[in-house]
Write a protein that holds these residues in place. Structure first.
Motif, mmCIF file in Angstrom:
data_model
loop_
_atom_site.group_PDB
_atom_site.id
_atom_site.type_symbol
_atom_site.label_atom_id
_atom_site.label_comp_id
_atom_site.label_asym_id
_atom_site.label_seq_id
_atom_site.Cartn_x
_atom_site.Cartn_y
_atom_site.Cartn_z
ATOM 1 N N UNK A 364 -16.222 69.006 43.197
ATOM 2 C CA UNK A 364 -17.017 68.210 42.261
ATOM 3 C C UNK A 364 -17.273 68.968 40.962
ATOM 4 N N UNK A 365 -17.560 70.263 41.063
ATOM 5 C CA UNK A 365 -17.788 71.062 39.859
ATOM 6 C C UNK A 365 -16.510 71.207 39.031
ATOM 7 N N UNK A 366 -15.358 71.286 39.700
ATOM 8 C CA UNK A 366 -14.098 71.379 38.957
ATOM 9 C C UNK A 366 -13.868 70.120 38.125
ATOM 10 N N UNK A 423 -10.412 72.777 51.325
ATOM 11 C CA UNK A 423 -9.852 74.017 50.782
ATOM 12 C C UNK A 423 -8.609 73.719 49.947
ATOM 13 N N UNK A 424 -7.752 72.860 50.450
ATOM 14 C CA UNK A 424 -6.573 72.458 49.692
ATOM 15 C C UNK A 424 -6.983 71.726 48.412
ATOM 16 N N UNK A 425 -7.945 70.816 48.540
ATOM 17 C CA UNK A 425 -8.399 70.079 47.357
ATOM 18 C C UNK A 425 -9.046 70.985 46.323
ATOM 19 N N UNK A 426 -9.832 71.974 46.775
ATOM 20 C CA UNK A 426 -10.473 72.891 45.827
ATOM 21 C C UNK A 426 -9.437 73.729 45.096
ATOM 22 N N UNK A 427 -8.413 74.193 45.804
ATOM 23 C CA UNK A 427 -7.369 74.987 45.158
ATOM 24 C C UNK A 427 -6.639 74.166 44.091
ATOM 25 N N UNK A 428 -6.322 72.910 44.416
ATOM 26 C CA UNK A 428 -5.607 72.066 43.447
ATOM 27 C C UNK A 428 -6.506 71.691 42.272
ATOM 28 N N UNK A 429 -7.772 71.306 42.561
ATOM 29 C CA UNK A 429 -8.675 70.879 41.493
ATOM 30 C C UNK A 429 -9.018 72.031 40.554
ATOM 31 N N UNK A 430 -9.242 73.220 41.101
ATOM 32 C CA UNK A 430 -9.556 74.371 40.260
ATOM 33 C C UNK A 430 -8.389 74.726 39.345
#
Length: 558
Positions: A364-366, A423-430
């Protein structure tokens, strides 16, 4: 006969021939006669003026050392005066405490003696201030007297119980305002800061601990300094007025001598006053520092509360501070927002055991950082992702889950599935947000490595947990790893096709191909058996063949 020519004046003509060269052209010949005009002056060649050599940077002047400061004229007298004032004030404090222990006089005489002594010190300081040579002693005497009057009001309220709380607060407010007005009249930030520091240091001795009464008096001093801070740029007063209540609240929370409500009030007052003064003096470093540490009493009080109450209190602090981020101008909004993210991190860690919620907040922050173009929000997303990822690896998607075939509870697999997907979504979004904000350059390969490893680990956990939920036991484990190998090769194909014009994607795709082949040889060949091993090799091989042919055609067609 012909006559010879007559002798006489002959007309003269200018002789033809080469003329001498002149850089200014042919010389001007005035018309002969009485109306001849003077020849204009020849133009002078341009004389280049020298360019002034100026240094845009002022010369460096080192700050005086301690020995140089003490060696200046009058330094010894100032030091003696202020040390004498501090010792005198400490003596007053010890006298007030000793009067209670020995039973000397009654409450009223004790209060009157303290008030007379403080007023006498202030009067002596005002008398000395008329002479410029004696103003150092005047400042020290006035600061000692004002602090004595304030401590006398505290003793009359909390120690002797002679004055009720409201009356003691009124007397303390009048004393603090009077002392600050005197400091403004004398234009002495040292006097104002000394009064505040003296009260903050000596007041706990009078109240015999970090009690709610002490916090009330310290907050009164902090509030009383606001008008002075709005008119004068005295950074020392901003710092000295905020440190005593915040420190006393932290100590009182740790020692359990005050309630959570006192900590909430202290933090709220410090945050509100900082924002008010930052509205007038934008980006003042001292006020920004006070705003950054103002939520600490509330967060410390949340630590000692039960789990649910602690999470709610820290979450409320996070909501309030983050909500001020878009509406406060300058760096104050950023500082408040970052402090709110710290409170949100504490609330999340307190309430939830795994890393899934932290990873969801990172996603969400990304997105918020991308669409608000806020790099500080991107930094908060990175912090949440790193902490959430580490917690997920330890608690949810453990390495043992990925390499050891055994039975797992359905609830644990669902939690691991959610953590792996996030974890996968955070890596892609970041990565996406960092590229959009131009923090991560596509040409630099090294910063892509952590995100790629996190995405690889999350994708492996996602596929394996989904397979174990669909087919429990060893069969699901074998099926999951075969699908992981094939999925890695498919991802490598997508990276290579998309990376025709992007070097980073092309390199990531090739690294992913190497990782898939390494997994086939080092893990699948030994750990898998039967159809799972055959399916992993066949699937990965066919995808790699397709990738090679397709990639070759695309490269040739460019």
């Amino acid at each position: 006969m012909d006559q010879p020519p007559q002798a006489g004046p002959q007309p003269t003509h200018p002789q033809a021939g080469p003329q001498p060269y002149s850089p200014h052209g042919p010389a001007y010949q005035p018309y002969p006669g009485p109306y001849a005009y003077p020849m204009p002056p020849a133009p002078q060649p341009y004389a280049r003026q020298p360019y002034p050599q100026t240094n845009p940077f002022p010369p460096y002047t080192p700050s005086p050392t301690l020995s140089e400061r003490l060696g200046k004229e009058g330094a010894g007298s100032r030091l003696l005066a202020w040390v004498g004032g501090a010792v005198t004030l400490l003596g007053v404090v010890l006298l007030l405490v000793l009067a209670v222990q020995r039973g000397w006089l009654g409450p009223l005489p004790r209060v009157l003696v303290g008030a007379v002594f403080g007023a006498a010190l202030v009067g002596a300081g005002a008398w000395l201030h008329r002479k410029p040579a004696a103003r150092t002693g005047a400042f020290a005497l006035a600061a000692t007297g004002i602090a004595t009057l304030y401590l006398d009001a505290i003793a009359a309220t909390s120690l002797y119980e002679f004055l009720p709380i409201l009356a003691g607060l009124a007397v303390g407010l009048v004393t603090a305002v009077g002392g600050l007005l005197l400091a403004v009249m004398w234009n002495s930030p040292l006097l104002a800061s000394s009064v505040v520091v003296a009260c903050g240091v000596c007041a706990p001795v009078i109240t015999q601990g970090f009690t709610p009464e002490l916090m009330t008096f310290l907050l009164i001093i902090q509030i009383a300094t606001v008008p002075v801070q709005l008119r004068r740029s005295w950074w020392s007063l901003s710092l000295t007025s905020a440190i005593p209540p915040l420190t006393a609240s932290l100590i009182g929370t740790v020692l359990h001598t005050q309630s959570t409500a006192v900590a909430i009030v202290t933090g709220a007052v410090s945050v509100a006053l900082s924002l008010i003064m930052l509205h007038r003096k934008e980006n003042e470093p001292t006020l920004l520092a006070v705003l950054a540490v103002a939520p600490l009493p509330v967060l410390a009080a949340a630590v000692v509360l039960p789990k649910t109450q602690a999470a709610l209190l820290a979450g409320a602090v996070a909501v309030v501070l983050v909500a001020t981020w878009p509406f406060v101008r300058g760096q104050a909004g950023t500082v408040a927002g970052v402090a709110g993210l710290v409170a949100a991190l504490q609330a999340t860690v307190t309430e939830f055991d795994g890393g899934a919620v932290l990873l969801g907040e990172a996603v969400a922050l990304a997105f918020a950082a991308r669409y608000t173009k806020n790099r500080f929000a991107l930094g908060g997303s990175l912090a949440f992702a790193v902490i959430g990822g580490l917690v997920a690896i330890v608690v949810d998607v453990t390495p043992a889950l990925l390499v050891v075939p055994r039975l797992h509870l359905t609830a644990d697999l669902r939690a691991a599935l959610a953590a792996a997907a996030l974890m996968l979504g955070a890596a892609i979004a970041l990565t996406w947000a960092a590229v959009r904000l131009e923090v991560l350059k596509p040409s630099k390969l090294l910063p892509w490595l952590p995100g790629g490893l996190a995405a690889l680990y999350g994708a492996a956990g996602l596929v394996l947990c989904a397979a174990l939920l669909a087919v429990p036991g060893r069969s699901g484990f074998l099926l999951g790893h075969a699908l992981i190998t094939v999925s890695w090769t498919v991802a490598a194909l997508i990276m290579l096709l998309r990376g025709i014009a992007v070097v980073a994607l092309r390199v990531v795709g090739l690294v992913l191909v190497a990782a898939a082949v390494a997994k086939l040889v080092l893990f699948d060949l030994a750990a898998l058996d039967g159809l799972a091993r055959v399916g992993a090799f066949l699937g990965a091989g066919l995808v790699l063949l397709l990738a090679g042919s397709r990639y070759a055609r695309m490269v040739a067609s460019r």
